[in-house]
Scaffold this motif. Structure first.
Motif, mmCIF file in Angstrom:
data_model
loop_
_atom_site.group_PDB
_atom_site.id
_atom_site.type_symbol
_atom_site.label_atom_id
_atom_site.label_comp_id
_atom_site.label_asym_id
_atom_site.label_seq_id
_atom_site.Cartn_x
_atom_site.Cartn_y
_atom_site.Cartn_z
ATOM 1 N N HIS A 115 -1.251 -2.656 -3.941
ATOM 2 C CA HIS A 115 -1.137 -4.001 -3.045
ATOM 3 C C HIS A 115 -1.028 -4.184 -1.802
ATOM 4 N N HIS A 116 -1.697 -4.568 -1.436
ATOM 5 C CA HIS A 116 -1.712 -5.245 0.214
ATOM 6 C C HIS A 116 -0.003 -6.294 0.427
ATOM 7 N N VAL A 117 0.534 -5.207 1.110
ATOM 8 C CA VAL A 117 1.883 -5.998 2.045
ATOM 9 C C VAL A 117 1.171 -6.750 2.206
ATOM 10 N N LYS A 118 2.566 -7.913 2.769
ATOM 11 C CA LYS A 118 2.393 -8.501 4.105
ATOM 12 C C LYS A 118 2.918 -8.004 5.188
ATOM 13 N N PRO A 119 2.303 -7.887 6.232
ATOM 14 C CA PRO A 119 2.514 -6.806 7.589
ATOM 15 C C PRO A 119 4.335 -7.378 7.766
ATOM 16 N N GLY A 120 4.616 -5.933 8.349
ATOM 17 C CA GLY A 120 6.456 -6.256 8.831
ATOM 18 C C GLY A 120 7.182 -6.385 7.520
ATOM 19 N N TYR A 121 6.490 -5.876 6.488
ATOM 20 C CA TYR A 121 7.690 -6.627 5.183
ATOM 21 C C TYR A 121 7.426 -5.155 3.870
ATOM 22 N N PRO A 183 13.132 -10.148 -19.209
ATOM 23 C CA PRO A 183 13.758 -11.162 -17.625
ATOM 24 C C PRO A 183 14.145 -10.238 -16.625
ATOM 25 N N GLN A 184 15.253 -9.092 -16.868
ATOM 26 C CA GLN A 184 14.746 -7.976 -15.766
ATOM 27 C C GLN A 184 13.832 -8.006 -14.971
ATOM 28 N N TYR A 185 12.771 -7.572 -15.633
ATOM 29 C CA TYR A 185 11.381 -7.230 -14.718
ATOM 30 C C TYR A 185 10.428 -8.211 -14.057
ATOM 31 N N GLN A 186 10.867 -9.383 -14.971
ATOM 32 C CA GLN A 186 10.198 -10.269 -14.209
ATOM 33 C C GLN A 186 10.761 -10.798 -13.408
ATOM 34 N N LYS A 187 12.275 -10.706 -12.653
ATOM 35 C CA LYS A 187 13.080 -11.175 -11.613
ATOM 36 C C LYS A 187 12.774 -10.552 -10.743
ATOM 37 N N LEU A 188 12.985 -9.171 -10.589
ATOM 38 C CA LEU A 188 12.115 -8.020 -9.351
ATOM 39 C C LEU A 188 11.015 -8.324 -9.266
ATOM 40 N N HIS A 189 10.312 -8.239 -10.560
ATOM 41 C CA HIS A 189 8.280 -8.287 -10.099
ATOM 42 C C HIS A 189 7.787 -9.716 -9.811
ATOM 43 N N GLN A 190 9.027 -10.929 -8.983
ATOM 44 C CA GLN A 190 8.653 -12.057 -8.663
ATOM 45 C C GLN A 190 9.078 -12.416 -7.486
ATOM 46 N N MET A 192 8.445 -9.157 -5.990
ATOM 47 C CA MET A 192 7.253 -8.562 -4.876
ATOM 48 C C MET A 192 6.773 -9.212 -4.506
ATOM 49 N N LEU A 193 6.464 -10.074 -5.987
ATOM 50 C CA LEU A 193 5.054 -10.924 -5.572
ATOM 51 C C LEU A 193 5.346 -11.571 -3.972
ATOM 52 N N ARG A 194 6.305 -11.832 -3.461
ATOM 53 C CA ARG A 194 6.928 -12.598 -2.325
ATOM 54 C C ARG A 194 5.870 -12.361 -1.394
ATOM 55 N N LEU A 195 6.546 -10.375 -1.537
ATOM 56 C CA LEU A 195 5.788 -9.996 -0.503
ATOM 57 C C LEU A 195 4.004 -9.437 -0.365
ATOM 58 N N LEU A 196 3.675 -9.944 -0.959
ATOM 59 C CA LEU A 196 1.954 -9.352 -1.240
ATOM 60 C C LEU A 196 1.697 -10.389 -0.474
ATOM 61 N N GLN A 197 -0.067 -9.870 -0.293
ATOM 62 C CA GLN A 197 -1.236 -10.493 0.374
ATOM 63 C C GLN A 197 -2.060 -10.689 -0.919
ATOM 64 N N SER A 198 -2.138 -9.612 -0.974
ATOM 65 C CA SER A 198 -3.016 -9.761 -2.702
ATOM 66 C C SER A 198 -2.636 -8.193 -3.315
ATOM 67 N N ARG A 199 -3.235 -7.858 -4.519
ATOM 68 C CA ARG A 199 -3.218 -6.977 -5.254
ATOM 69 C C ARG A 199 -4.472 -6.269 -6.075
ATOM 70 N N LYS A 200 -3.977 -5.649 -6.555
ATOM 71 C CA LYS A 200 -6.041 -5.464 -7.061
ATOM 72 C C LYS A 200 -5.662 -4.467 -8.245
ATOM 73 N N SER A 201 -5.829 -4.169 -9.956
ATOM 74 C CA SER A 201 -5.287 -3.235 -10.534
ATOM 75 C C SER A 201 -6.946 -2.758 -10.749
ATOM 76 N N GLN A 202 -6.753 -1.511 -11.493
ATOM 77 C CA GLN A 202 -8.234 -0.762 -12.065
ATOM 78 C C GLN A 202 -7.966 -0.003 -13.697
ATOM 79 N N VAL A 203 -8.517 0.037 -14.412
ATOM 80 C CA VAL A 203 -7.568 0.729 -15.477
ATOM 81 C C VAL A 203 -9.387 2.445 -15.593
ATOM 82 N N MET A 204 -8.489 3.039 -15.295
ATOM 83 C CA MET A 204 -9.945 4.359 -14.988
ATOM 84 C C MET A 204 -8.637 6.216 -16.505
ATOM 85 N N LEU A 205 -9.351 6.665 -16.741
ATOM 86 C CA LEU A 205 -9.760 7.599 -17.311
ATOM 87 C C LEU A 205 -9.907 8.961 -16.189
#
Length: 321
Positions: A115-121, A183-190, A192-205
């Motif tokens: 997660h790339h967080v907005k500077p200062g947040y 609903p609780q997950y969605q509320k907190l997730h949204q 969190m998203l307002r504080l991000l510039q971008s995000r990336k995921s990768q599935v690994m073994l």
């Protein structure tokens, strides 16, 4: 007319002789080239793997001259043609299973979320995820564990790194479905998203020889080293690091290693823990005195396209901290 026929016969006979000679030369060249390239490799193998910490099976005995000469020239030629058209039998046997089945431990699937967080947040972001992520582990998905959550201290700043563990792909799919409907997950997730510039995921073994470390509190700093490999070199990487990690284990405890399956491909990640940066320096220098470590570096550096390192600090709720 008779002279022309004789010339044709002579020309055909000459072509046959020339083809046989070329085939004989080609066979000889193959044998010479094979010996030339195998001898240094075998010597290095004996030098590196002959130690007690990284001994491997001895090389098979070479066939006797009598056995080698039993093959006629047409048999050798036929074998060469089959290898060119269909690949060698040895390679076909070694690659009949997917790399994920050969290299992976096979018990879990891991996800690397960046997660790339907005500077200062960052502080506000950590407050949100410290509420969101324990909710996931304790209430939403019994097949999900949080390996660790960190904030980057050196490297790509304003970045958070999270590693999740799932009991196979079914648990991963179930978790994603639950997230969308809670609903609780969605509320907190949204939030969190307002504080991000971008995000990336990768599935690994995880690598078979390097299982992910269980929860522990060690303090200090964590280092995530990421490598983008040249296509087709993952097996060679694994074979060398299987030796290298044993050399490093004498000085530090490896925390985890994974190779990518979904997202950015041809990537490998190694996770290490150190009390501080000075100990990191001393530990890495001490590894060079281990039999096998210099060869690991020598053999794996040519496989790398890009590499990066980040020093990270664990968040308060991280399982590895």
């Amino acid at each position: 007319m008779h002279r022309q026929c004789s010339a044709c016969v002579f020309s055909s006979f000459s072509s046959i002789i020339f083809s046989v000679e070329m085939l004989r030369s080609f066979t000889s060249l193959l044998a010479t080239t094979s010996n030339t390239f195998s001898r240094p490799a075998i010597a290095l193998q004996r030098q590196v793997h002959g130690s007690a910490i990284c001994r491997i099976d001895e090389e098979p005995a070479n066939p006797s001259p009598g056995e080698e000469t039993k093959k006629t020239l047409p048999q050798k030629a036929s074998h060469i043609v089959r290898s060119i058209l269909h690949g060698s039998e040895q390679v076909r046997q070694e690659t009949k299973y997917t790399l994920s089945k050969v290299l992976a431990r096979g018990k879990y699937v891991h996800e690397l979320a960046t997660h790339h967080v907005k500077p200062g947040y960052m502080e506000e972001y950590k407050a949100v995820v410290s509420e969101l992520y324990p909710l996931i582990v304790r209430h939403l998905s019994p097949g999900v564990k949080l390996v660790g959550s960190w904030e980057t201290d050196i490297g790509a700043l304003d970045t958070a790194v999270h590693i999740w563990e799932y009991k196979g792909y079914p648990a991963l799919s179930t978790a994603y479905t639950q997230y969308r409907s809670d609903p609780q997950y969605q509320k907190l997730h949204q939030k969190m998203l307002r504080l991000l510039q971008s995000r990336k995921s990768q599935v690994m073994l995880e690598f078979q020889f390097w299982p992910t470390h269980p929860p522990v509190t060690k303090g200090g700093v964590y280092e995530l080293r990421s490598y983008t490999l040249k296509s087709g070199t993952l097996l060679e990487w694994e074979q060398n690091w299987r030796i290298g990690v044993e050399c490093r284990r004498h000085h530090e405890e490896p925390m985890g290693a994974w190779f990518s399956q979904l997202g950015d491909l041809n990537q490998v990640h190694h996770l290490w823990q150190y009390p501080d940066l000075q100990v990191r320096k001393e530990v890495r220098e001490a590894a060079w005195s281990e039999d096998g470590w210099p060869a690991t570096v020598l053999n794996t550096v040519p496989l790398i396209q890009r590499m990066s390192s980040r020093i990270m600090l664990p968040m308060s709720f991280s399982s590895l901290k």
